[in-house]
Design an enzyme around this catalytic site. Structure first.
Site, mmCIF file in Angstrom:
data_model
loop_
_atom_site.group_PDB
_atom_site.id
_atom_site.type_symbol
_atom_site.label_atom_id
_atom_site.label_comp_id
_atom_site.label_asym_id
_atom_site.label_seq_id
_atom_site.Cartn_x
_atom_site.Cartn_y
_atom_site.Cartn_z
ATOM 1 N N ASP A 49 0.854 -1.185 0.000
ATOM 2 C CA ASP A 49 0.000 0.000 0.000
ATOM 3 C C ASP A 49 0.894 1.240 0.000
ATOM 4 O OD1 ASP A 49 -2.084 -1.779 0.410
ATOM 5 O OD2 ASP A 49 -2.042 -1.496 2.589
HETATM 6 N N1 URA Z 1 -0.931 -5.977 4.039
HETATM 7 C C1 URA Z 1 -1.469 -4.742 4.040
HETATM 8 O O1 URA Z 1 -2.498 -4.510 4.655
HETATM 9 N N2 URA Z 1 -0.838 -3.778 3.339
HETATM 10 C C2 URA Z 1 0.295 -3.980 2.660
HETATM 11 O O2 URA Z 1 0.833 -3.045 2.057
HETATM 12 C C3 URA Z 1 0.842 -5.263 2.680
HETATM 13 C C4 URA Z 1 0.204 -6.245 3.379
#
Ligand code: URA
Length: 232
Positions: free
Chosen positions: A100
Site C-alpha cells: 500500500d
Molecule cells: N498488508 C497490508 O495490509 N498492506 C500492505 O501493504 C501489505 C500487506
C-alpha cells in the site's frame, strides 16, 4: 523460448507489450519480419526491434526500502512518486507485488518477469513478514489466537498467520497470502487498527538496516535463495 518471452527477458517490454511490438511488425528474426509472438527463438536467432539487435539482459533484483507515500506501481495516474524511480537503473524494472502507498519496507524490483511472477503466485506461498503497530494496545490473547487460527475477511477466511507481540501494540505477522490490504484487514477483524505497517522480510530475505528510500542489488546467492523460497 517464445519470442514475446525472449523480448520480455531482454528488458525490451513487458510480455504483453512485446506481443504488441511483434504484431506491429517491428520485430525481425534473422533479418525477416516475424508477426507471431509464439515463434521459438534463442540468443543465436538474431532478434531485432526496429532494426536494433536485442540481447538478453542478465536478471537483476534490487531490494528497496519503500517510504510511505510512494506507490509500488511502475506509473501512477495521480503523479505520486513510484518505487521504480528510487532505483536509477538503465533497466526496465518491475515491482514484485504491491505494498500500500502508506506501507513502508521491503519490496523487490526486477527485470526478470518470470521471477516476479513466481514470487507473487499464491501457489508458491512465499512468506512475508510485517511489523504492524496497532491501536488499541496491547493486543489480547484472544485476538492473537484468532489471527493465528485464520480470521474471517470479507473475501474469505485468511490462512493461519504466524503472530507474536513484540511489545504491547507491536505485532510481527507472517503471512503467505497477498490479498489487498490483508494485514490491515486481519487486524481490523480482531478489533485493532493498524497505524503503521512495515514489511521486514520477504521469504528468508530481511530488510535489515537498509535505510528508508535506499536500495541495494541482491547478490546471485540471495536471488537463488529467493527462488528457493518459491519452492523451485
Ligand atoms: N498488508 C497490508 O495490509 N498492506 C500492505 O501493504 C501489505 C500487506
Amino acid at each position: 523460448m517464445r519470442l514475446a518471452k525472449y523480448l520480455a527477458h531482454a528488458g525490451v517490454a513487458s510480455r504483453r507489450a512485446a506481443e504488441g511490438l511483434v504484431r506491429e511488425g517491428r520485430v525481425t528474426v534473422g533479418g525477416e519480419p516475424v508477426m507471431d509472438p509464439a515463434v521459438d527463438v534463442d540468443e543465436a536467432s538474431g532478434v531485432a526491434v526496429d532494426g536494433e539487435p536485442v540481447s538478453p539482459e542478465p536478471a537483476v533484483v534490487y531490494a528497496v526500502n519503500k517510504p510511505a507515500g510512494v506507490v509500488s506501481t511502475v506509473r501512477d495516474t495521480h503523479g505520486r512518486p513510484t518505487v521504480t524511480s528510487l532505483v536509477p537503473s538503465g533497466r526496465r524494472l518491475y515491482p514484485v507485488g504491491r505494498l500500500d502507498a502508506d506501507t513502508t519496507g521491503l519490496i523487490f524490483l526486477t527485470n526478470d518477469g518470470e521471477l516476479a511472477n513466481l514470487l507473487m503466485h499464491p501457489r508458491y506461498e512465499v512468506p512475508k513478514t510485517y511489523r504492524a503497530r496497532v491501536e488499541p494496545a496491547p493486543v489480547g490473547e484472544g485476538a492473537l489466537r484468532r489471527l493465528r487460527e485464520g480470521v474471517e475477511l470479507d473475501d474469505g477466511q485468511a490462512a493461519p498467520a504466524r503472530v507474536r507481540q513484540v511489545r504491547p501494540g507491536l505485532l510481527e505477522i507472517t503471512i503467505a497470502e497477498g490479498r489487498k490490504r490483508q494485514v490491515r484487514r486481519m487486524c481490523e477483524a480482531v478489533g485493532h487498527r493498524v497505524v503503521e505497517l512495515r514489511r521486514v522480510a520477504f521469504g528468508r530475505l530481511r530488510l535489515g538496516d537498509l535505510g528508508e528510500g535506499k536500495h541495494r542489488r541482491l547478490t546471485a546467492a540471495e536471488v537463488e535463495r529467493l527462488r528457493a523460497a518459491a519452492r523451485l
